[in-house]
Design a protein around this motif. Structure first.
Motif, PDB file in Angstrom:
ATOM      1  N   ASP A  39    -127.849  60.216 -32.628  1.00 51.66           N
ATOM      2  CA  ASP A  39    -126.848  60.240 -33.693  1.00 51.66           C
ATOM      3  C   ASP A  39    -126.937  61.533 -34.491  1.00 51.66           C
ATOM      4  O   ASP A  39    -125.972  62.299 -34.607  1.00 51.66           O
ATOM      5  CB  ASP A  39    -127.075  59.010 -34.584  1.00 51.66           C
ATOM      6  N   TYR A  40    -128.116  61.801 -35.043  1.00 53.12           N
ATOM      7  CA  TYR A  40    -128.272  62.902 -35.992  1.00 53.12           C
ATOM      8  C   TYR A  40    -128.145  64.276 -35.339  1.00 53.12           C
ATOM      9  O   TYR A  40    -127.564  65.193 -35.910  1.00 53.12           O
ATOM     10  CB  TYR A  40    -129.629  62.792 -36.693  1.00 53.12           C
ATOM     11  N   LEU A  41    -128.712  64.436 -34.142  1.00 50.68           N
ATOM     12  CA  LEU A  41    -128.689  65.752 -33.497  1.00 50.68           C
ATOM     13  C   LEU A  41    -127.285  66.159 -33.064  1.00 50.68           C
ATOM     14  O   LEU A  41    -126.902  67.325 -33.184  1.00 50.68           O
ATOM     15  CB  LEU A  41    -129.614  65.761 -32.277  1.00 50.68           C
ATOM     16  N   PHE A  42    -126.516  65.197 -32.559  1.00 56.30           N
ATOM     17  CA  PHE A  42    -125.201  65.523 -32.030  1.00 56.30           C
ATOM     18  C   PHE A  42    -124.093  65.413 -33.076  1.00 56.30           C
ATOM     19  O   PHE A  42    -123.008  65.953 -32.876  1.00 56.30           O
ATOM     20  CB  PHE A  42    -124.885  64.627 -30.830  1.00 56.30           C
ATOM     21  N   LEU A  43    -124.367  64.708 -34.193  1.00 60.65           N
ATOM     22  CA  LEU A  43    -123.333  64.565 -35.205  1.00 60.65           C
ATOM     23  C   LEU A  43    -122.909  65.887 -35.831  1.00 60.65           C
ATOM     24  O   LEU A  43    -121.710  66.162 -35.961  1.00 60.65           O
ATOM     25  CB  LEU A  43    -123.792  63.575 -36.288  1.00 60.65           C
ATOM     26  N   PRO A  44    -123.847  66.776 -36.245  1.00 64.83           N
ATOM     27  CA  PRO A  44    -123.403  68.069 -36.780  1.00 64.83           C
ATOM     28  C   PRO A  44    -122.549  68.844 -35.778  1.00 64.83           C
ATOM     29  O   PRO A  44    -121.545  69.453 -36.157  1.00 64.83           O
ATOM     30  CB  PRO A  44    -124.718  68.805 -37.075  1.00 64.83           C
ATOM     31  N   MET A  45    -122.933  68.810 -34.500  1.00 62.04           N
ATOM     32  CA  MET A  45    -122.155  69.499 -33.481  1.00 62.04           C
ATOM     33  C   MET A  45    -120.732  68.962 -33.416  1.00 62.04           C
ATOM     34  O   MET A  45    -119.760  69.721 -33.365  1.00 62.04           O
ATOM     35  CB  MET A  45    -122.828  69.328 -32.115  1.00 62.04           C
ATOM     36  N   ALA A  46    -120.596  67.624 -33.419  1.00 59.06           N
ATOM     37  CA  ALA A  46    -119.273  67.018 -33.349  1.00 59.06           C
ATOM     38  C   ALA A  46    -118.441  67.354 -34.588  1.00 59.06           C
ATOM     39  O   ALA A  46    -117.245  67.645 -34.491  1.00 59.06           O
ATOM     40  CB  ALA A  46    -119.406  65.504 -33.196  1.00 59.06           C
ATOM     41  N   ILE A  47    -119.080  67.334 -35.743  1.00 62.17           N
ATOM     42  CA  ILE A  47    -118.377  67.641 -36.989  1.00 62.17           C
ATOM     43  C   ILE A  47    -117.841  69.067 -36.974  1.00 62.17           C
ATOM     44  O   ILE A  47    -116.672  69.325 -37.291  1.00 62.17           O
ATOM     45  CB  ILE A  47    -119.319  67.436 -38.201  1.00 62.17           C
ATOM     46  N   TRP A  48    -118.696  70.020 -36.589  1.00 65.36           N
ATOM     47  CA  TRP A  48    -118.266  71.420 -36.573  1.00 65.36           C
ATOM     48  C   TRP A  48    -117.221  71.663 -35.490  1.00 65.36           C
ATOM     49  O   TRP A  48    -116.323  72.491 -35.664  1.00 65.36           O
ATOM     50  CB  TRP A  48    -119.486  72.318 -36.383  1.00 65.36           C
ATOM     51  N   SER A 102    -119.476  67.601 -44.688  1.00 64.93           N
ATOM     52  CA  SER A 102    -120.124  66.611 -43.830  1.00 64.93           C
ATOM     53  C   SER A 102    -121.165  67.271 -42.939  1.00 64.93           C
ATOM     54  O   SER A 102    -122.270  66.742 -42.766  1.00 64.93           O
ATOM     55  CB  SER A 102    -119.074  65.900 -42.972  1.00 64.93           C
ATOM     56  N   GLY A 103    -120.836  68.426 -42.356  1.00 63.69           N
ATOM     57  CA  GLY A 103    -121.788  69.134 -41.511  1.00 63.69           C
ATOM     58  C   GLY A 103    -123.011  69.584 -42.279  1.00 63.69           C
ATOM     59  O   GLY A 103    -124.141  69.554 -41.763  1.00 63.69           O
ATOM     60  N   ILE A 117    -121.771  76.942 -37.844  1.00 59.29           N
ATOM     61  CA  ILE A 117    -123.211  76.814 -37.579  1.00 59.29           C
ATOM     62  C   ILE A 117    -124.017  77.764 -38.453  1.00 59.29           C
ATOM     63  O   ILE A 117    -124.994  77.370 -39.099  1.00 59.29           O
ATOM     64  CB  ILE A 117    -123.500  77.073 -36.090  1.00 59.29           C
ATOM     65  N   VAL A 118    -123.620  79.030 -38.492  1.00 52.15           N
ATOM     66  CA  VAL A 118    -124.391  80.044 -39.206  1.00 52.15           C
ATOM     67  C   VAL A 118    -124.390  79.787 -40.708  1.00 52.15           C
ATOM     68  O   VAL A 118    -125.445  79.756 -41.365  1.00 52.15           O
ATOM     69  CB  VAL A 118    -123.847  81.450 -38.892  1.00 52.15           C
ATOM     70  N   VAL A 119    -123.213  79.582 -41.304  1.00 54.46           N
ATOM     71  CA  VAL A 119    -123.119  79.411 -42.759  1.00 54.46           C
ATOM     72  C   VAL A 119    -123.855  78.150 -43.207  1.00 54.46           C
ATOM     73  O   VAL A 119    -124.632  78.167 -44.181  1.00 54.46           O
ATOM     74  CB  VAL A 119    -121.644  79.366 -43.208  1.00 54.46           C
ATOM     75  N   THR A 120    -123.628  77.037 -42.513  1.00 54.67           N
ATOM     76  CA  THR A 120    -124.268  75.779 -42.892  1.00 54.67           C
ATOM     77  C   THR A 120    -125.790  75.862 -42.753  1.00 54.67           C
ATOM     78  O   THR A 120    -126.533  75.397 -43.624  1.00 54.67           O
ATOM     79  CB  THR A 120    -123.728  74.625 -42.029  1.00 54.67           C
TER      80      THR A 120
END
Length: 440
Positions: A95-104, A288-289, A128-131
């Motif tokens: 959940d946690y590892l792939f959620l940021p990827m999906a959000i971005w 969210s990301g 990815i870079v800014v967050t």
């Protein structure tokens, strides 16, 4: 032993959780939910809210018992079994590892449609870079950024609902209060539960804040309150918004279900509001990301500090910023997969991990309080047995309501976790590495 600094208040934790949930996502996924439920999106959110409230109660109970970082991983490990705790953490990693990827990736897709001349990879890398840089500096900066962007997001959401109300009232042919968005002539419980299984994607922020326990002041009181407030506020926002949007656009017929909210925005507010709506969606994805990556890195830090994951990479903090840099960087690297994946593939199996972890947390309440603590009074029967059982059955029902691809991918991830656990414990002959947490 490395310890995180306690700087977050109740308001900050609630804000982080609401930002993680991204309230405006109710609009971004409206078309998909309308299609799955045959035009009964509010009913799906009611079912999802009820299921999440039972699980939120269990999270609140376990956060009181174990005020340390690690979320479901810690709760299950300490109350039931170390090996099962590892699998709970493994499920959360999905959940946690792939959620940021999906959000971005979703945010990049929106920007790509608005600015087709810019390659989508540029937007993905920008997110990815800014967050990652903001989270590396620390939660105080992330909290400030979240606060500012949440205001923008909520203003757009309020404007959308207000325009829906104006659109319905101005037409004069529809009442503002009706049960039709919840129960029309085609109501089907399996369809509503299928929609609820998708709608729970929007609630993931309520459990994520439990990973911030070691950075929160008075966590034994603050975290349980925050978990319940986030779930209640989030559910209320989703139900009310879905109700008025469904009222403004009954049924489930759209030119495109993926961009249904754009179609509705144009109908209720014209071309100018469509642009404003796009800005709100992008802001929502960014906030969210930001929260998703922060929570994922804290879970990795907790597992690394225990030696379940390599301690040298994940279990240490930056001397300058006091943040888990190795964990944040891993989240950024995983998110690079967004350059090769589409939205459907990247999000299809995220909820499987969440529902599995939710079920185990509900079970951990029974083991810790009802069985281990022998809390057997009439009140305790509700709090520590019946409510957790209802939460567990609800989340398992939602899990089996997912599509077959999500279930298949989730089971593959779980099988991989079992193999890694077997290697880590020399064929299950010894316990996974464990560290005694110090909440002082």
């Amino acid at each position: 032993m490395a310890n995180l600094k306690r700087t977050l208040s109740l308001g900050s934790v609630v804000l982080f959780g609401i930002a993680y949930m991204t309230p405006i996502i109710v609009l971004g996924t409206f078309g998909i939910l309308a299609d799955v439920t045959n035009g009964q999106v509010p009913a799906a959110y009611v079912a999802a809210t009820l299921a999440m409230l039972f699980t939120a109660l269990s999270y609140a109970k376990m956060a009181t018992a174990f005020p340390v970082a690690g979320s479901a991983y810690t709760y299950v490990r300490k109350s039931i079994n170390a090996k099962l705790g590892f699998l709970a953490g493994w499920a959360l990693l999905l959940d946690y590892l792939f959620l940021p990827m999906a959000i971005w990736l979703i945010g990049a897709a929106y920007l790509g449609s608005a600015f087709p001349e810019v390659p989508q990879a540029v937007w993905v890398l920008g997110f990815i870079v800014v967050t990652s840089l903001i989270n590396m500096v620390g939660l105080q900066l992330a909290k400030t950024v979240n606060g500012l962007l949440m205001v923008v997001q909520l203003l757009v959401l309020v404007a959308f609902v207000a325009l829906c109300v104006h659109y319905v009232a101005g037409d004069g042919s529809k009442p503002l209060w009706s049960l039709q968005p919840f129960f029309d002539g085609s109501f089907s419980l399996p369809l509503v539960m299928g929609g609820a299984a998708i709608a729970c994607y929007s609630f993931l922020g309520f459990d994520a804040v439990s990973t911030l326990t070691e950075e929160t002041r008075d966590p034994q009181k603050t975290i349980p309150r925050a978990i319940l407030l986030i779930t209640l506020f989030g559910g209320l926002i989703f139900i009310v918004t879905a109700y008025f949007v469904q009222l403004a656009h009954p049924g489930a017929v759209f030119t495109s279900t993926d961009s249904a909210a754009y179609e509705i925005a144009r109908n209720i507010g014209g071309d100018l509001f469509v642009s404003i709506f796009l800005i709100g969606l992008i802001v929502g994805q960014f906030t969210s990301g930001l929260s998703a990556q922060a929570s994922a890195s804290r879970l990795l830090f907790a597992m690394g500090r225990d030696g379940v994951l390599p301690k040298r990479l994940f279990g240490t903090l930056s001397k300058r910023f006091g943040t888990p840099l190795g964990s944040i960087l891993l989240c950024a690297v995983v998110a690079l997969l967004a350059l090769k994946l589409d939205v459907t593939t990247s999000t299809s199996f995220i909820n499987f991990g969440a529902f599995l972890a939710f079920s185990l947390v509900n079970l951990s309440v029974i083991f810790h309080y009802w069985i281990g603590g022998a809390r057997r009074g009439a009140r305790e029967l509700l709090q520590y047995l019946l409510f957790p059982l209802l939460g567990m059955f609800a989340t398992l029902w939602l899990m089996v309501s997912l599509d077959h691809l999500a279930i298949t991918l989730g089971l593959c991830w779980l099988a991989l976790g079992v193999v890694y656990l077997a290697w880590l414990t020399s064929g299950f002959r010894r316990q996974p590495p464990e560290l005694q947490f110090d909440a002082a």
